[in-house]
Design a protein around this motif. Structure first.
Motif, PDB file in Angstrom:
ATOM      1  N   SER A 301       0.839  -1.197   0.000  1.00  0.00           N
ATOM      2  CA  SER A 301       0.000   0.000   0.000  1.00  0.00           C
ATOM      3  C   SER A 301       0.878   1.252   0.000  1.00  0.00           C
ATOM      4  O   SER A 301       2.031   1.217   0.411  1.00  0.00           O
ATOM      5  N   PRO A 302       0.324   2.375  -0.454  1.00  0.00           N
ATOM      6  CA  PRO A 302       1.115   3.608  -0.522  1.00  0.00           C
ATOM      7  C   PRO A 302       1.367   4.221   0.857  1.00  0.00           C
ATOM      8  O   PRO A 302       2.090   5.187   0.986  1.00  0.00           O
ATOM      9  N   ARG A 303       0.769   3.633   1.863  1.00  0.00           N
ATOM     10  CA  ARG A 303       0.941   4.159   3.210  1.00  0.00           C
ATOM     11  C   ARG A 303       2.100   3.409   3.845  1.00  0.00           C
ATOM     12  O   ARG A 303       2.256   2.215   3.657  1.00  0.00           O
ATOM     13  N   ARG A 304       2.943   4.103   4.594  1.00  0.00           N
ATOM     14  CA  ARG A 304       4.086   3.420   5.197  1.00  0.00           C
ATOM     15  C   ARG A 304       3.649   2.395   6.216  1.00  0.00           C
ATOM     16  O   ARG A 304       2.732   2.633   6.994  1.00  0.00           O
ATOM     17  N   MET A 305       4.338   1.276   6.235  1.00  0.00           N
ATOM     18  CA  MET A 305       4.036   0.277   7.256  1.00  0.00           C
ATOM     19  C   MET A 305       4.650   0.711   8.570  1.00  0.00           C
ATOM     20  O   MET A 305       5.772   1.196   8.635  1.00  0.00           O
ATOM     21  N   ASN A 306       3.879   0.542   9.645  1.00  0.00           N
ATOM     22  CA  ASN A 306       4.344   0.835  10.987  1.00  0.00           C
ATOM     23  C   ASN A 306       3.702  -0.233  11.868  1.00  0.00           C
ATOM     24  O   ASN A 306       2.672  -0.014  12.473  1.00  0.00           O
ATOM     25  N   ARG A 307       4.307  -1.410  11.858  1.00  0.00           N
ATOM     26  CA  ARG A 307       3.629  -2.573  12.408  1.00  0.00           C
ATOM     27  C   ARG A 307       4.461  -3.258  13.470  1.00  0.00           C
ATOM     28  O   ARG A 307       5.687  -3.266  13.408  1.00  0.00           O
ATOM     29  N   MET A 308       3.749  -3.792  14.476  1.00  0.00           N
ATOM     30  CA  MET A 308       4.419  -4.566  15.506  1.00  0.00           C
ATOM     31  C   MET A 308       4.055  -6.033  15.339  1.00  0.00           C
ATOM     32  O   MET A 308       2.891  -6.381  15.171  1.00  0.00           O
ATOM     33  N   LEU A 309       5.085  -6.869  15.386  1.00  0.00           N
ATOM     34  CA  LEU A 309       4.864  -8.308  15.328  1.00  0.00           C
ATOM     35  C   LEU A 309       5.162  -8.876  16.706  1.00  0.00           C
ATOM     36  O   LEU A 309       6.287  -8.783  17.192  1.00  0.00           O
ATOM     37  N   GLN A 310       4.107  -9.416  17.324  1.00  0.00           N
ATOM     38  CA  GLN A 310       4.291 -10.028  18.634  1.00  0.00           C
ATOM     39  C   GLN A 310       4.265 -11.525  18.508  1.00  0.00           C
ATOM     40  O   GLN A 310       3.404 -12.078  17.835  1.00  0.00           O
ATOM     41  N   MET A 338      17.730  -4.878  12.680  1.00  0.00           N
ATOM     42  CA  MET A 338      18.454  -4.370  13.840  1.00  0.00           C
ATOM     43  C   MET A 338      18.211  -5.236  15.044  1.00  0.00           C
ATOM     44  O   MET A 338      17.075  -5.571  15.357  1.00  0.00           O
ATOM     45  N   ALA A 339      19.278  -5.589  15.762  1.00  0.00           N
ATOM     46  CA  ALA A 339      19.147  -6.366  16.990  1.00  0.00           C
ATOM     47  C   ALA A 339      19.803  -5.579  18.123  1.00  0.00           C
ATOM     48  O   ALA A 339      20.665  -4.740  17.872  1.00  0.00           O
ATOM     49  N   PRO A 340      19.417  -5.857  19.364  1.00  0.00           N
ATOM     50  CA  PRO A 340      19.943  -5.041  20.463  1.00  0.00           C
ATOM     51  C   PRO A 340      21.405  -5.306  20.809  1.00  0.00           C
ATOM     52  O   PRO A 340      22.038  -4.472  21.439  1.00  0.00           O
ATOM     53  N   THR A 341      21.949  -6.460  20.441  1.00  0.00           N
ATOM     54  CA  THR A 341      23.351  -6.737  20.770  1.00  0.00           C
ATOM     55  C   THR A 341      24.073  -7.333  19.568  1.00  0.00           C
ATOM     56  O   THR A 341      23.448  -7.860  18.644  1.00  0.00           O
ATOM     57  N   VAL A 410      13.629  -3.604  10.023  1.00  0.00           N
ATOM     58  CA  VAL A 410      13.031  -4.518  10.995  1.00  0.00           C
ATOM     59  C   VAL A 410      13.804  -4.353  12.300  1.00  0.00           C
ATOM     60  O   VAL A 410      15.032  -4.360  12.301  1.00  0.00           O
ATOM     61  N   ILE A 411      13.067  -4.203  13.392  1.00  0.00           N
ATOM     62  CA  ILE A 411      13.711  -4.049  14.702  1.00  0.00           C
ATOM     63  C   ILE A 411      13.347  -5.251  15.560  1.00  0.00           C
ATOM     64  O   ILE A 411      12.175  -5.471  15.859  1.00  0.00           O
ATOM     65  N   ASP A 412      14.359  -6.041  15.925  1.00  0.00           N
ATOM     66  CA  ASP A 412      14.100  -7.223  16.744  1.00  0.00           C
ATOM     67  C   ASP A 412      14.193  -6.837  18.213  1.00  0.00           C
ATOM     68  O   ASP A 412      14.937  -5.934  18.570  1.00  0.00           O
ATOM     69  N   GLU A 413      13.441  -7.536  19.049  1.00  0.00           N
ATOM     70  CA  GLU A 413      13.451  -7.264  20.495  1.00  0.00           C
ATOM     71  C   GLU A 413      13.230  -5.782  20.745  1.00  0.00           C
ATOM     72  O   GLU A 413      14.003  -5.125  21.433  1.00  0.00           O
ATOM     73  N   GLN A 414      12.123  -5.268  20.215  1.00  0.00           N
ATOM     74  CA  GLN A 414      11.917  -3.823  20.240  1.00  0.00           C
ATOM     75  C   GLN A 414      11.901  -3.257  21.657  1.00  0.00           C
ATOM     76  O   GLN A 414      12.230  -2.093  21.855  1.00  0.00           O
ATOM     77  N   GLN A 415      11.520  -4.070  22.652  1.00  0.00           N
ATOM     78  CA  GLN A 415      11.439  -3.529  24.015  1.00  0.00           C
ATOM     79  C   GLN A 415      12.800  -3.058  24.506  1.00  0.00           C
ATOM     80  O   GLN A 415      12.909  -2.296  25.444  1.00  0.00           O
ATOM     81  N   ARG A 416      13.872  -3.501  23.816  1.00  0.00           N
ATOM     82  CA  ARG A 416      15.207  -3.066  24.225  1.00  0.00           C
ATOM     83  C   ARG A 416      15.587  -1.725  23.595  1.00  0.00           C
ATOM     84  O   ARG A 416      16.600  -1.151  23.908  1.00  0.00           O
ATOM     85  N   VAL A 434       8.452   0.151   8.501  1.00  0.00           N
ATOM     86  CA  VAL A 434       9.005  -0.302   9.777  1.00  0.00           C
ATOM     87  C   VAL A 434       8.220  -1.494  10.321  1.00  0.00           C
ATOM     88  O   VAL A 434       6.994  -1.478  10.364  1.00  0.00           O
ATOM     89  N   LEU A 435       8.967  -2.531  10.711  1.00  0.00           N
ATOM     90  CA  LEU A 435       8.370  -3.688  11.379  1.00  0.00           C
ATOM     91  C   LEU A 435       9.122  -3.885  12.684  1.00  0.00           C
ATOM     92  O   LEU A 435      10.337  -4.083  12.671  1.00  0.00           O
ATOM     93  N   VAL A 436       8.438  -3.773  13.821  1.00  0.00           N
ATOM     94  CA  VAL A 436       9.114  -4.027  15.080  1.00  0.00           C
ATOM     95  C   VAL A 436       8.639  -5.359  15.635  1.00  0.00           C
ATOM     96  O   VAL A 436       7.476  -5.718  15.492  1.00  0.00           O
ATOM     97  N   MET A 437       9.568  -6.104  16.222  1.00  0.00           N
ATOM     98  CA  MET A 437       9.216  -7.428  16.724  1.00  0.00           C
ATOM     99  C   MET A 437       9.399  -7.472  18.236  1.00  0.00           C
ATOM    100  O   MET A 437      10.348  -6.913  18.770  1.00  0.00           O
ATOM    101  N   SER A 438       8.483  -8.145  18.892  1.00  0.00           N
ATOM    102  CA  SER A 438       8.577  -8.241  20.346  1.00  0.00           C
ATOM    103  C   SER A 438       8.334  -9.659  20.795  1.00  0.00           C
ATOM    104  O   SER A 438       7.394 -10.313  20.363  1.00  0.00           O
ATOM    105  N   ALA A 439       9.200 -10.125  21.704  1.00  0.00           N
ATOM    106  CA  ALA A 439       9.033 -11.475  22.251  1.00  0.00           C
ATOM    107  C   ALA A 439       8.406 -11.407  23.636  1.00  0.00           C
ATOM    108  O   ALA A 439       8.420 -12.369  24.375  1.00  0.00           O
TER     109      ALA A 439
END
Ligand code: ADP
Ligand code: MG
Length: 710
Positions: A301-310, A338-341, A410-416, A434-439
């Motif tokens: 879609s022409p709208r930017r993705m701003n999604r969280m994957l839990q 992107m990963a936190p470490t 993509v941002i992994d472990e977004q809570q960090r 943007v896709l952020v992932m949270s475990a």
């Protein structure tokens, strides 16, 4: 900001002089509106009040009586107990407040009080109030307040229920007791309710659809409900208003992130996606397929993705991210993960290269420790576009890494990561999807309330064939046996984690500490095996070295605090022992447990705790491995305030009335309403939106203009 009569200082209300205004200010009540919204925290139905003659030892009662006499009783242990004898039409009873002698100054003979608490036997029956409420001041006191003739509690003598049959209890302070709030409300409520009618922003049709009362009616009910049920229904209305304004703020953040900058319409050729499907060693779960469909639709879609994957630990977020990244690559763009470490980034890069073996997709690893020419070359490949996928730490986007055409981050472990780091992505030009992932699974309604600016996808299914981790509860007496068993496993070539709540021993805490126990385990229980100590004070590069050695199997047992790397897979680690488990939150225990049994051997998690069997938290933990179920239980057991405190790292939602467990069903409607409003009028500049804009500014002040959530 435009002011309304309700913004007047509380001092202009009847019964509030300068001194009282000061006491109220200390409770955060500054304006007339603050007083109106200072609603009772507790309601007691007169029909549930036990006559004093029927109060019996062992009961938990709510009772009402007039104080006959009172005093402070010292005990041999030095504890001072305030006691008051109260009476009603049926009898008398003693109430005792151990350790609260100061109550002698607040309660007077002749006061009518409501008490709630257990009935104990101590020289006869005795109520030990958990809570008490001053319903009416002693008559002598009232006569001195002749000016307040319209105070209902000051007229007739027996006034068991100032507002119908429901006793209301306000949050009170030492300087502004219950009865003052009752009086202030009685004196001013009519005027306050007339003013608040101007704040009604919900049309009748919308209220009906949601089953919510009109605003002033709701506040009226909260201050003087006809029944406890009426009060609950009225509270829902204030809960909705809070959720709606929070969603409105988040909807504006979302609008900025997704609309103000055009998104990329990714063209899907299926060239790479099909190839990956064909070469993948497993088939995707139903949940992975569903979530990917949501992501593909966003990206197209022409709208930017701003999604969280839990998704719970092990639910397979990495393959999902990889397919999304391939869609970006197919469309002619690059993607970043992107990963936190660094260790996690390396693990991702290694796995992604394995998945993509044979496909013409260049994968670059960019971490801080790479230096000199290699680093320069890697950067050049990203800038030149040869590298289609870049994996790294946050340095990837923060530093001046140039991309030829970054289409998806993509941002992994977004809570960090912080919200700001995520938003920094949106500032790039051109801005990637943007896709952020949270475990860290949390109930859906809570996720929507906290992250209303994101769309939510949930992986609620684990890949088949997982062997669940066996969880065992143990007491301190089982310790020797537990460690013998762990030592046996070490001897068989398995690896272990032992987790402690604190690094060092301290006098007051009497907890087992990682440092002390490390020495004991190394020299005794696990003698002959390589054992290492890991905690928050270990320097970063040393920590890194230890984790790598553990990953490589050179270190066999890791004695640690909760710093153990989230998301790291050590296939050989099959057993975890958690000491003083009562010190850990339920969700935290679940995260820890997720570290074992990642290989095919199945894992064992033993929690050692004094009252293990008696703790609901630990029983839930042993019973289920479902992260969402655990999060819901955690929320229920700890309550919203504590849950946020621990899980959201200082996130303050400022929700006073909305309780996610009770009002979760309102989050979706609040979000939908807020989003459609912002979609139609992003700056809320239209006349018909002037009211909600004022309410938003009132609540969030400066932050209303920008993000500030998080
Ligand atoms: P997490 O959601 O915790 O990041 P991962 O993406 O690391 O989970 O996946 C955990 C493990 O499960 C990995 O070894 C991965 O290859 C595997 N896996 C992922 N999806 C599936 C699937 N559909 N079927 C079988 N195994 C899968
Ligand atoms: Mg992961």
């Amino acid at each position: 900001m435009s002011l309304t009569p309700l913004d007047k200082p509380v001092q202009f209300l009847k019964g509030v002089g300068p001194r009282r205004a000061e006491s109220l200010a200390r409770m955060g009540i500054l304006t007339a509106r603050d007083l109106l919204y200072h609603v009772p925290r507790r309601y007691d139905d007169a029909s549930t009040i036990t006559p004093l003659s029927r109060v019996e030892v062992g009961m938990d009662v709510t009772a009402v009586g007039v104080v006959r006499n009172k005093g402070v009783v010292p005990t041999r242990s030095g504890l001072r107990i305030f006691q008051a004898v109260i009476r009603d039409d049926t009898g008398i009873i003693t109430c005792a407040w151990p350790g609260q002698p100061w109550l002698d100054r607040t309660l007077r003979v002749g006061d009518r009080i409501l008490v709630t608490g257990p009935v104990k036997f101590f020289h006869g029956r005795q109520i030990q109030p958990r809570e008490h409420t001053l319903l009416a001041r002693a008559p002598a006191e009232r006569r001195t307040h002749t000016a307040i003739s319209d105070n209902p509690t000051a007229t007739s003598t027996p006034d068991p229920a100032p507002h119908g049959t429901i006793f209301v209890s306000y949050p009170a302070s030492e300087h502004v007791p219950q009865w003052i709030f009752r009086r202030l409300v009685a004196q001013n409520l009519g005027w306050l309710l007339r003013q608040v009618r101007g704040d009604e922003y919900l049309p009748a049709a919308a209220r009906d659809a949601l089953g919510l009362p009109e605003l002033s009616a709701a506040l009226d009910t909260l201050h003087r409900p006809a029944s406890v049920d009426h009060a609950d229904a009225a509270r829902r209305r204030l809960a909705f208003d809070e959720l709606f304004l929070l969603q409105l703020l988040q909807a504006r953040v979302r609008h900025r992130a997704t609309r103000e900058r055009p998104g990329i319409v990714f063209e899907r050729s299926n060239r790479l996606i099909r190839a990956l499907h064909d070469s993948l060693p497993f088939t995707l779960t139903g949940a992975q397929v569903r979530v990917l469909r949501e992501i593909y639709a966003d990206m197209a879609s022409p709208r930017r993705m701003n999604r969280m994957l839990q998704g719970d630990v092990g639910s397979g977020k990495t393959p999902v991210a990889l397919f999304a990244m391939l869609l970006a690559v197919e469309g002619g763009y690059q993607a970043a993960l992107m990963a936190p470490t660094e260790i996690l980034a390396e693990q991702h890069a290694r796995r992604i290269r394995e998945f993509l073996a044979g496909l013409p997709v260049g994968v670059e690893l960019l971490v801080g420790s790479a230096t000199g020419r290699r680093r320069a070359e890697a950067r050049a490949r990203v800038a030149g576009g040869e590298a289609r996928l870049a994996v790294g730490t946050h340095a990837l986007i923060q530093e001046d890494v140039e991309f030829a055409a970054l289409g998806l981050a993509v941002i992994d472990e977004q809570q960090r990561f912080g919200v700001r780091q995520r938003l920094a992505l949106a500032e790039r030009d051109p801005a990637p999807d943007v896709l952020v992932m949270s475990a860290t699974p949390i109930p859906r309604s809570l996720a929507m309330a906290l992250h209303g600016d994101l769309d939510l996808s949930v992986l609620d299914e684990l890949p088949p064939g997982r062997r669940p981790v066996t969880t065992r509860l143990a007491g301190p007496g089982d310790r020797a046996e537990v460690f013998r068993e762990v030592a046996d496993r070490l001897a068989r070539g398995e690896q272990a984690y032992v987790v402690y709540p604190v690094i060092e021993e301290s006098e007051e805490a009497r907890l087992r500490s990682a440092e002390t126990e490390y020495e004991r385990l190394r020299d005794e229980d696990f003698a002959g095996h390589e054992v290492a100590l890991l905690h928050g004070r270990v320097a970063a590069d040393e920590k890194d070295r230890i984790m790598r050695a553990f990953l490589a199997g050179e270190i066999r047992a890791l004695v640690a605090t909760t710093v153990i790397e989230v998301g790291i897979d050590v296939p050989g680690a099959t057993v975890m022992v958690i000491e003083n488990a009562e010190r850990f939150g339920l969700s935290q225990l679940h995260q820890l447990r997720g570290r074992v049994g990642r290989g095919d051997r199945g894992g064992l998690c033993v929690v050692i705790s004094d009252g293990a069997a008696g703790s609901e938290r630990l029983r839930v933990f042993a019973r289920t491995a479902d992260g969402f179920e655990i999060a819901a239980a955690d929320l229920r057991i700890r309550g919203q305030g504590d849950f946020f405190g621990a899980e959201q790292h200082g996130h303050r939602t400022g929700l006073r009335f909305a309780d996610i467990l009770a009002h979760g069903d309102l989050v979706g409607p609040a979000r939908d309403r807020a989003r459609s409003l912002v979609d139609a009028d992003p700056e809320l500049g239209r006349d018909e939106n002037a009211l909600v804009r004022r309410l938003l500014e009132q609540r969030y002040g400066d932050r209303a203009g920008l993000f500030g959530v998080g």
